[in-house]
Write a protein that holds these residues in place. Sequence first.
Motif, short mmCIF file in Angstrom:
data_model
loop_
_atom_site.label_atom_id
_atom_site.label_comp_id
_atom_site.label_asym_id
_atom_site.label_seq_id
_atom_site.Cartn_x
_atom_site.Cartn_y
_atom_site.Cartn_z
N ILE A 117 30.08 -1.92 36.79
CA ILE A 117 30.05 -0.95 37.90
C ILE A 117 29.37 0.31 37.39
O ILE A 117 29.91 0.98 36.49
CB ILE A 117 31.46 -0.64 38.42
CG1 ILE A 117 32.15 -1.93 38.87
CG2 ILE A 117 31.39 0.36 39.57
CD1 ILE A 117 33.58 -1.73 39.34
N ILE A 118 28.19 0.62 37.95
CA ILE A 118 27.41 1.76 37.45
C ILE A 118 27.18 2.78 38.57
O ILE A 118 27.15 2.43 39.76
CB ILE A 118 26.05 1.30 36.88
CG1 ILE A 118 25.18 0.64 37.96
CG2 ILE A 118 26.27 0.35 35.70
CD1 ILE A 118 23.79 0.29 37.50
N PHE A 157 14.81 -1.01 43.56
CA PHE A 157 16.24 -0.97 43.26
C PHE A 157 16.87 -2.36 43.31
O PHE A 157 17.63 -2.75 42.42
CB PHE A 157 16.96 -0.04 44.25
CG PHE A 157 18.45 -0.22 44.22
CD1 PHE A 157 19.20 0.31 43.19
CD2 PHE A 157 19.10 -0.95 45.22
CE1 PHE A 157 20.57 0.13 43.15
CE2 PHE A 157 20.46 -1.13 45.19
CZ PHE A 157 21.21 -0.58 44.14
N LEU A 158 16.55 -3.13 44.35
CA LEU A 158 17.14 -4.46 44.50
C LEU A 158 16.77 -5.37 43.33
O LEU A 158 17.63 -6.07 42.77
CB LEU A 158 16.68 -5.09 45.82
CG LEU A 158 17.26 -4.46 47.10
CD1 LEU A 158 16.61 -5.06 48.33
CD2 LEU A 158 18.78 -4.64 47.15
N ILE A 159 15.50 -5.34 42.94
CA ILE A 159 15.06 -6.19 41.82
C ILE A 159 15.76 -5.78 40.52
O ILE A 159 16.29 -6.63 39.79
CB ILE A 159 13.53 -6.11 41.66
CG1 ILE A 159 12.84 -6.72 42.88
CG2 ILE A 159 13.08 -6.82 40.38
CD1 ILE A 159 11.34 -6.54 42.89
N GLY A 168 22.83 -6.91 37.07
CA GLY A 168 23.99 -7.75 37.37
C GLY A 168 25.30 -6.99 37.25
O GLY A 168 25.36 -5.77 37.38
N GLY A 169 26.40 -7.73 36.98
CA GLY A 169 27.71 -7.10 36.83
C GLY A 169 28.56 -7.26 38.07
O GLY A 169 28.10 -7.68 39.15
N SER A 170 29.82 -6.92 37.93
CA SER A 170 30.78 -7.12 39.01
C SER A 170 30.54 -6.19 40.20
O SER A 170 31.03 -6.46 41.30
CB SER A 170 32.21 -6.90 38.49
OG SER A 170 32.35 -5.58 37.96
N ALA A 177 27.33 -6.75 44.09
CA ALA A 177 27.49 -7.00 45.53
C ALA A 177 27.86 -5.72 46.26
O ALA A 177 27.36 -5.45 47.36
CB ALA A 177 28.55 -8.08 45.75
N ASP A 178 28.73 -4.91 45.64
CA ASP A 178 29.11 -3.64 46.27
C ASP A 178 27.92 -2.69 46.36
O ASP A 178 27.76 -1.98 47.37
CB ASP A 178 30.23 -2.98 45.45
CG ASP A 178 31.48 -3.84 45.40
OD1 ASP A 178 31.93 -4.27 46.47
OD2 ASP A 178 31.96 -4.10 44.29
N ALA A 179 27.09 -2.68 45.33
CA ALA A 179 25.92 -1.81 45.34
C ALA A 179 24.97 -2.18 46.47
O ALA A 179 24.43 -1.31 47.15
CB ALA A 179 25.20 -1.90 43.99
N ILE A 180 24.77 -3.48 46.68
CA ILE A 180 23.87 -3.92 47.76
C ILE A 180 24.48 -3.58 49.12
O ILE A 180 23.77 -3.14 50.04
CB ILE A 180 23.59 -5.42 47.63
CG1 ILE A 180 22.78 -5.69 46.35
CG2 ILE A 180 22.82 -5.93 48.85
CD1 ILE A 180 22.56 -7.14 46.04
#
Length: 419
Positions: free
Chosen positions: A59-60, A87-89, A95-97, A100-103
């Motif tokens: 989580i960043i 950003f998406l690429i 990656g990381g947990s 999905a939240d970032a997207i």
Amino acid sequence: MPVIKDVLLQLLFSLMPFVAYNIYYRKLTVNYSRNFIIIICSLCLLLSMTFASSVQSGIIYDVRYVIMFFGMLFGGFATGAILLVEFLIYRLYIGGSGMADAILILILTFPLSVLLSFLYHQSKHKFWIIFITGISFSFIPLIVLYITKTDYVMDNFLFNILAIPVTNSLGIWLLVTLFNKSVSDKELYLRYIQNEKAEAVNHVAASLAHEVRNPLTTVLGFLQLIKSGTLPQEKIDRFLDISMDEIHRTEQILSEYLSISKPHLPFQQRIELTAQIKSVVELMTSYANMSNVTLSADYPSSPLYISGSPAELKQLLINFIKNAIEACKDVDNGMVNITVYEETDQVTVEIKDNGVGMTPEQLSRLGSIYYSTKMSGTGLGLTFSYQAIQAMNGSVSVRSSPRSGAVFLITLPHADLNP
């Protein structure tokens, strides 16, 4: 302390467009372009995501929303879309947990960025748009994470309610405000430059037209008299001589204007100063005799070498000596004396006359373009001379008072001591 360092680092990334703009566009006569916004925002986005803040693996936090909103604000929707793809690429690559939240957060914030950037350009209350943007980008991520990862938010409560809002709210306010100020200052500077150019062109055109019209009017009048065919040959010859003198004067005026526009090239050659002065004195002696002025010169016995352009040196010496002679025309026993002094690291040429002299106000304006102490002068001769002396790393000083003559001191560096 690590949290404070992370926040300061992210704020630094958010201010990179402002810093880069002031560095790159500082001396350019154009304002920023869309390509500049795309490149600098892409770089800032990569850096902020690479060195992002994190209190839990996967989580960043970074200034991605600040950069994308800024890019859309100053680069348009296409810039925002490019940053979105970037950003998406890169986020998929990291990656990381929290991926999905970032997207999910981006799905909510990107359309909001489009709307707020549109409102910013339309609204007169831009501060409130920035305020709403900062608050939105601060709390939307918190709300989404609270819904999807409640335990994470509560376990790192202080970081989430302080670091994220400060980074996004302060970052977007500082970046947009400072960048807007720099762009506005640049636009004022560019308008000033354009106005200066227009004023200079108008000044030159008006001055040139005025200077050239007088001799042309004289020539036209004499030609009309000659065309009438009623004049004796003696007068015709006299009028032709006057007309030719006026044409030569016009040519001289045009040459003076052109000499001002010529750049002084950095290339210089070694010149023997004494020989140049002797040549100019010989050339100007007849003019001095016609004006009832005594012209004399004193030189050292050894050769003196300076660096410069021989043609420019000759022209500037002619200009100074000619002005000195003309200043003595209306005085009894007019005298102009040129004295050359050699010092350790420089050579000084003193041009002294006992002419009409100058007032302190006239002295302060000497060398200024279009200023002359003579009624028929353009002032360009001395302007050129001052520029030429500066190009040779020299200097000019003058002492004078009304009815007490004038002393011009031209100081030039010795060629042997130049690197």
